[in-house]
Design an enzyme around this catalytic site. Structure first.
Site, PDB file in Angstrom:
ATOM      1  N   LYS A   1      -9.428  -7.009  -7.541  1.00 40.80           N
ATOM      2  CA  LYS A   1      -8.096  -6.344  -9.285  1.00 40.80           C
ATOM      3  C   LYS A   1      -7.158  -5.801  -9.878  1.00 40.80           C
ATOM      4  O   LYS A   1      -6.113  -5.619 -10.144  1.00 40.80           O
ATOM      5  CB  LYS A   1      -9.154  -6.730 -10.542  1.00 40.80           C
ATOM      6  CG  LYS A   1      -9.565  -8.080 -10.060  1.00 40.80           C
ATOM      7  CD  LYS A   1     -10.327  -9.004 -11.484  1.00 40.80           C
ATOM      8  CE  LYS A   1     -11.761  -8.647 -11.367  1.00 40.80           C
ATOM      9  NZ  LYS A   1     -12.458  -8.388 -12.349  1.00 40.80           N
TER      10      LYS A   1
ATOM     11  N   ARG B   1     -20.122  -9.315  -0.297  1.00 43.87           N
ATOM     12  CA  ARG B   1     -18.926 -10.294  -0.598  1.00 43.87           C
ATOM     13  C   ARG B   1     -17.401 -10.750   0.393  1.00 43.87           C
ATOM     14  O   ARG B   1     -17.767 -10.907   1.257  1.00 43.87           O
ATOM     15  CB  ARG B   1     -17.767  -9.445  -1.638  1.00 43.87           C
ATOM     16  CG  ARG B   1     -16.946  -7.710  -0.211  1.00 43.87           C
ATOM     17  CD  ARG B   1     -17.466  -6.743  -0.914  1.00 43.87           C
ATOM     18  NE  ARG B   1     -15.844  -7.180  -1.785  1.00 43.87           N
ATOM     19  CZ  ARG B   1     -15.842  -6.582  -3.102  1.00 43.87           C
ATOM     20  NH1 ARG B   1     -16.523  -6.407  -3.716  1.00 43.87           N
ATOM     21  NH2 ARG B   1     -14.788  -6.786  -3.521  1.00 43.87           N
TER      22      ARG B   1
ATOM     23  N   GLU C   1     -15.542  -8.956 -14.707  1.00 43.49           N
ATOM     24  CA  GLU C   1     -14.963  -8.212 -15.774  1.00 43.49           C
ATOM     25  C   GLU C   1     -13.691  -8.951 -16.509  1.00 43.49           C
ATOM     26  O   GLU C   1     -12.950  -8.786 -15.391  1.00 43.49           O
ATOM     27  CB  GLU C   1     -14.899  -6.642 -15.642  1.00 43.49           C
ATOM     28  CG  GLU C   1     -14.692  -5.876 -17.181  1.00 43.49           C
ATOM     29  CD  GLU C   1     -14.142  -4.654 -15.886  1.00 43.49           C
ATOM     30  OE1 GLU C   1     -14.972  -4.147 -15.047  1.00 43.49           O
ATOM     31  OE2 GLU C   1     -13.535  -3.988 -17.301  1.00 43.49           O
TER      32      GLU C   1
HETATM   33  P1  ATP Z   1     -12.348  -6.223  -7.566  1.00 47.85           P
HETATM   34  O1  ATP Z   1     -13.568  -5.541  -6.684  1.00 47.85           O
HETATM   35  O2  ATP Z   1     -12.022  -7.792  -6.987  1.00 47.85           O
HETATM   36  O3  ATP Z   1     -11.780  -5.975  -8.874  1.00 47.85           O
HETATM   37  P2  ATP Z   1     -14.698  -6.882  -9.302  1.00 47.85           P
HETATM   38  O4  ATP Z   1     -16.158  -6.324  -9.023  1.00 47.85           O
HETATM   39  O5  ATP Z   1     -14.746  -5.661 -10.075  1.00 47.85           O
HETATM   40  O6  ATP Z   1     -13.965  -7.348  -8.304  1.00 47.85           O
HETATM   41  P3  ATP Z   1     -16.220  -8.329 -11.311  1.00 47.85           P
HETATM   42  O7  ATP Z   1     -15.540  -8.957 -12.308  1.00 47.85           O
HETATM   43  O8  ATP Z   1     -16.904  -7.348 -12.116  1.00 47.85           O
HETATM   44  O9  ATP Z   1     -15.484  -8.251 -10.285  1.00 47.85           O
HETATM   45  O10 ATP Z   1     -17.088  -9.619 -10.645  1.00 47.85           O
HETATM   46  C1  ATP Z   1     -17.881 -10.869 -11.228  1.00 47.85           C
HETATM   47  C2  ATP Z   1     -18.239 -11.498 -10.188  1.00 47.85           C
HETATM   48  O11 ATP Z   1     -17.719 -11.656  -8.801  1.00 47.85           O
HETATM   49  C3  ATP Z   1     -19.301 -10.482 -10.056  1.00 47.85           C
HETATM   50  O12 ATP Z   1     -20.433 -10.302  -9.314  1.00 47.85           O
HETATM   51  C4  ATP Z   1     -19.308  -9.674  -8.093  1.00 47.85           C
HETATM   52  O13 ATP Z   1     -20.387  -9.334  -7.310  1.00 47.85           O
HETATM   53  C5  ATP Z   1     -18.176 -10.928  -7.758  1.00 47.85           C
HETATM   54  N1  ATP Z   1     -17.573 -10.810  -6.844  1.00 47.85           N
HETATM   55  C6  ATP Z   1     -16.434 -10.128  -6.509  1.00 47.85           C
HETATM   56  N2  ATP Z   1     -15.653  -9.519  -6.137  1.00 47.85           N
HETATM   57  C7  ATP Z   1     -16.239 -10.099  -4.713  1.00 47.85           C
HETATM   58  C8  ATP Z   1     -15.699 -10.547  -3.796  1.00 47.85           C
HETATM   59  N3  ATP Z   1     -15.047 -10.651  -2.553  1.00 47.85           N
HETATM   60  N4  ATP Z   1     -16.534 -11.551  -2.690  1.00 47.85           N
HETATM   61  C9  ATP Z   1     -18.069 -12.556  -3.844  1.00 47.85           C
HETATM   62  N5  ATP Z   1     -18.383 -11.862  -5.082  1.00 47.85           N
HETATM   63  C10 ATP Z   1     -17.151 -10.276  -5.238  1.00 47.85           C
HETATM   64 MG    MG Z   2     -15.993  -5.241 -11.883  1.00 48.32          MG
END
Ligand code: ATP
Ligand code: MG
Length: 749
Positions: free
Chosen positions: A268, A258, A31
């Site tokens: 984020k 994760r 995102e």
């Molecule tokens: P955050 O929780 O840090 O804001 P998010 O999951 O909201 O991260 P996205 O932009 O939605 O961030 O994530 C993009 C991709 O990265 C998704 O497929 C998510 O599963 C993966 N992802 C995010 N954080 C991790 C992590 N700590 N380890 C592995 N994959 C991750």
């Molecule tokens: Mg997300």
């Protein structure tokens, strides 16, 4: 491809084998509401890695269905990060917002099928009606609306006739489902907000659970990989695809753990807070766990990808030690970063008996790295050394320059102190010294022994530099928020001195001898005003600090270690006698017990090592009395824990005694942990009898003459065969098993 296949790769292989898909399509769907962090790197490495390994493609898709938080600036940052890691996405960057029209059409389709309805309960009522994990929910009365009524309301929602929250579109599934996600989930909500790409065109926005499976389907994704939090969403993912009756092939969702890391926040939202409150200089602050931050700090893409590979992919959540990431960058830079001279806190040394100027050729790399190349180090009467490399009143075990102890200027001469010059406050401002003319490195026949070699720079050619030294951004192992920030995470050294080559070369990353790895600061560096980021110190100083192991420990006297012949030794005191007996009880040899009883520091090191790791005392004692004693004398630091671990590896037969010697040498040269060395260099002992038998068979075939002689009675040749087998295995075959198997083989043939 990584040798060990993770569970996702196994699934992909199976699907290809069974012809479920012709080509693998994965996607990385961030995102655009912030910069990517090291957790995303794991997802990138996985999605792009699988596509690469199986001849597939990976899409980069902005998951931008939320109008209030997204921004084009983040899209650019995301593209940058993925490209910098070395991956190429399939075709153009994709945007979920490009599918808004499609989502809308599919929503209409569900309404027409009677599988979705417009609900007009308030947000609170919706929550209340949903029930709890223990109790089923109840369906809203609005679920009885006719298809026509639903279509009309949904159309008016789209036109913007209602306020935010007045109505929502829900799937009609099962209000009693044990999976809460299936209790008539929301598909659309009203949002009067400006989207960064579609502007004010849309007043309704799809929910993640509706938009994601459709986006995947539209792009022909085969394996939709996401983190474990989405496990319960899978049922809904499948429901959407199945109930829309989409033409196959369809995508399937799989979840993996994760990345969580200690001393690091990986959300984020929390990272944005640091940026907004100006607690860091921006998303790319070198202390940030963002890919942009790591990049600016000096990390290499290779190190980050190696790290991702090392931590692997599993289905259970765990916390990775940030030291592992630091290990990955040290490991990468050890082979890439030339060794150069920098003095952090300069102390002037005037070499009184040196006249003139010379240039000393010095290698970029120590010999074990196996890389060539030299540069020239200017040398003259005035040099600067590290302030901490001189001690007027040295503590025991101090191996650098003192009034009575000469030291080597690395690659140059041995110097000896003549006089200490102080200012009126008693502060040391200069040292007068003399150099030993026939002591030049590489052609030293002075016969003078020194205990260490220190870095230095020559006055007229040295350049002033700024060093930015970083520690972990958070001081708490499991940081919650800004209250856990480490107040000492940035330290600036303004007046360091560096050798001139550093500025002349195009190289960007260096090992500053005895300090750490450094990177030309990408924004603030210039030739006139060199600024460097410390990527990582040479050793894990944090671990040392937190365990409060004194820096110079332990101090050892050469005399005691050498021991001499027992006859010449002084009698043990009563106290020493007691120690001696205790060491014998621990299973140490008489000779080593004797050494430890007399030498408190060496014994201290041994005791500490035993405390750290449970293993056989005699094995640890052997290494301490021989190898450790030798290197400590040279002023090299070594951790008791690492020594104990090394002993344990031998005891467990993970490595042979012979290999342990090599590992020890690498430990002291590179300051690495033994297990890491063994893993990284593939030094693990071969204990599989089948594998060893194969080598034995080859050796026997290769040496018919010796075999004949052995069979005719020359039993001494047994040793020859053992030696050949060990040699052929690169020293890695387990000698115990070689012995056992060889006995049988030689008699049976
Ligand atoms: P955050 O929780 O840090 O804001 P998010 O999951 O909201 O991260 P996205 O932009 O939605 O961030 O994530 C993009 C991709 O990265 C998704 O497929 C998510 O599963 C993966 N992802 C995010 N954080 C991790 C992590 N700590 N380890 C592995 N994959 C991750
Ligand atoms: Mg997300």
């Amino acid at each position: 491809m990584s040798e060990k296949k993770d569970f996702l790769r196994k699934i992909v292989e199976e699907d290809l084998k069974n012809g479920k898909y012709k080509q693998i399509v994965t996607r990385f769907p961030p995102e655009p509401n912030g910069f990517l962090h090291i957790g995303h790197a794991k997802s990138i490495s996985l999605n792009f890695g699988i596509a690469r390994d199986y001849g597939g493609v990976c899409n980069l898709r902005m998951d931008d269905t939320n109008p209030t938080t997204e921004d084009m600036r983040y899209v650019e940052a995301i593209k940058d990060a993925v490209a910098w890691l070395g991956f190429k996405w399939n075709g153009e960057v994709r945007y979920a917002s490009d599918y808004f029209e499609k989502f809308y059409e599919y929503a209409i389709k569900l309404i027409k099928m009677g599988r979705a309805y417009v609900d007009s309960l308030s947000e609170d009522e919706i929550r209340e009606y949903r029930g709890t994990v223990k109790e089923p929910g109840k369906r809203s009365i609005y679920a009885q609306r006719s298809v026509e009524e639903n279509l009309e309301l949904f159309e008016r929602m789209k036109k913007g006739e209602f306020k935010d929250g007045e109505h929502v579109l829900r799937a009609k599934i099962d209000m009693a489902s044990p999976n809460m996600k299936m209790r008539d989930p929301l598909l659309y909500r009203i949002r009067h907000a400006t989207h960064y790409r579609t502007g004010d065109k849309w007043k309704i926005y799809p929910m993640y659970d509706f938009a994601h499976p459709i986006s995947d389907y539209l792009e022909g994704v085969t394996h939709s990989l996401c983190t474990l939090e989405f496990e319960n969403n899978r049922e809904l993912y499948d429901w959407v695809i199945e109930n829309l009756e989409l033409k196959p092939p369809r995508p399937y969702q799989y979840e993996f753990a994760r990345l969580n890391m200690n001393y690091t926040v990986m959300s984020k939202r929390k990272l944005l807070e640091l940026v907004n409150k100006k607690l860091v200089s921006g998303w790319d602050d070198p202390r940030m766990p963002t890919i942009a931050g790591l990049r600016r700090r000096g990390y290499t893409p290779e190190a980050i990808l190696n790290f991702c590979e090392q931590i692997g992919v599993a289905k259970a959540n765990s916390v990775v030690d940030v030291a592992q990431l630091e290990f990955a960058i040290r490991d990468d830079l050890n082979k890439k970063a030339p060794r150069v001279m920098c003095v952090k806190e300069p102390l002037k040394v005037t070499i009184e008996n040196y006249e003139g100027y010379e240039e000393i050729e010095a290698p970029y790399f120590p010999s074990d790295v196996g890389k060539e190349g030299t540069r020239v180090l200017p040398f003259s009467k005035t040099v600067y050394i590290e302030r901490s490399d001189f001690e007027e009143n040295p503590p025991k075990g101090y191996f650098r320059l003192t009034p009575n102890q000469p030291v080597r200027l690395k690659f140059a001469y041995i110097i000896r102190l003549k006089e200490v010059i102080k200012d009126k406050n008693g502060e040391i401002i200069e040292l007068k010294a003399e150099y030993i003319p026939n002591s030049k490195s590489g052609q030293d026949n002075s016969g003078i022994k020194v205990k260490s070699a220190i870095q230095w720079v020559e006055e007229s050619s040295a350049l002033k530099a700024e060093l930015r030294l970083y520690e972990r951004l958070y001081r708490a192992e499991n940081p919650q928020g800004i209250e856990d920030l480490n107040p000492d995470s940035l330290k600036i050294v303004k007046n360091a001195l560096i050798e001139p080559w550093i500025v002349k070369t195009e190289q960007e990353r260096f090992q500053f001898e005895r300090i750490g790895y450094f990177f030309k600061e990408p924004v603030d560096y210039s030739k006139e005003n060199p600024v460097f980021n410390q990527i990582v110190p040479l050793k894990d100083s944090w671990a040392k600090k937190s365990k409060s192991v004194p820096k110079e420990q332990p101090k050892i006297k050469q005399k005691a270690v050498n021991g001499g012949k027992s006859g010449e030794m002084a009698k043990l005191t009563k106290e020493q006698e007691e120690l001696y007996e205790n060491y014998l009880k621990l299973g140490l040899s008489r000779q080593i017990a004797n050494i430890f009883a007399r030498d408190k520091e060496l014994a201290g090191f041994f005791d500490e090592a035993l405390k750290c790791v449970k293993t056989e005392a005699a094995a640890v004692a052997n290494i301490v009395a021989n190898d450790v004693a030798r290197v400590l004398k040279e002023g090299i630091e070594i951790e008791p824990k690492d020594v104990a671990t090394l002993a344990k590896l031998v005891q467990e037969e993970t490595i042979s005694n012979k290999i342990a010697k090599d590992v020890f040498e690498i430990m002291i040269k590179e300051g690495k942990e033994p297990l890491a060395i063994v893993q990284e260099r593939g030094l693990k002992q071969i204990s599989d009898p089948k594998e060893i038998q194969k080598i034995i068979d080859e050796v026997i075939t290769d040496n018919p003459g010796q075999l004949k002689a052995y069979k005719e009675g020359n039993k001494k040749l047994f040793g020859f065969f053992v030696g050949q087998v060990l040699k052929k295995s690169g020293g890695k075959a387990n000698p115990r098993i070689v012995n056992e198997l060889l006995k049988n083989s030689l008699t049976q043939i």
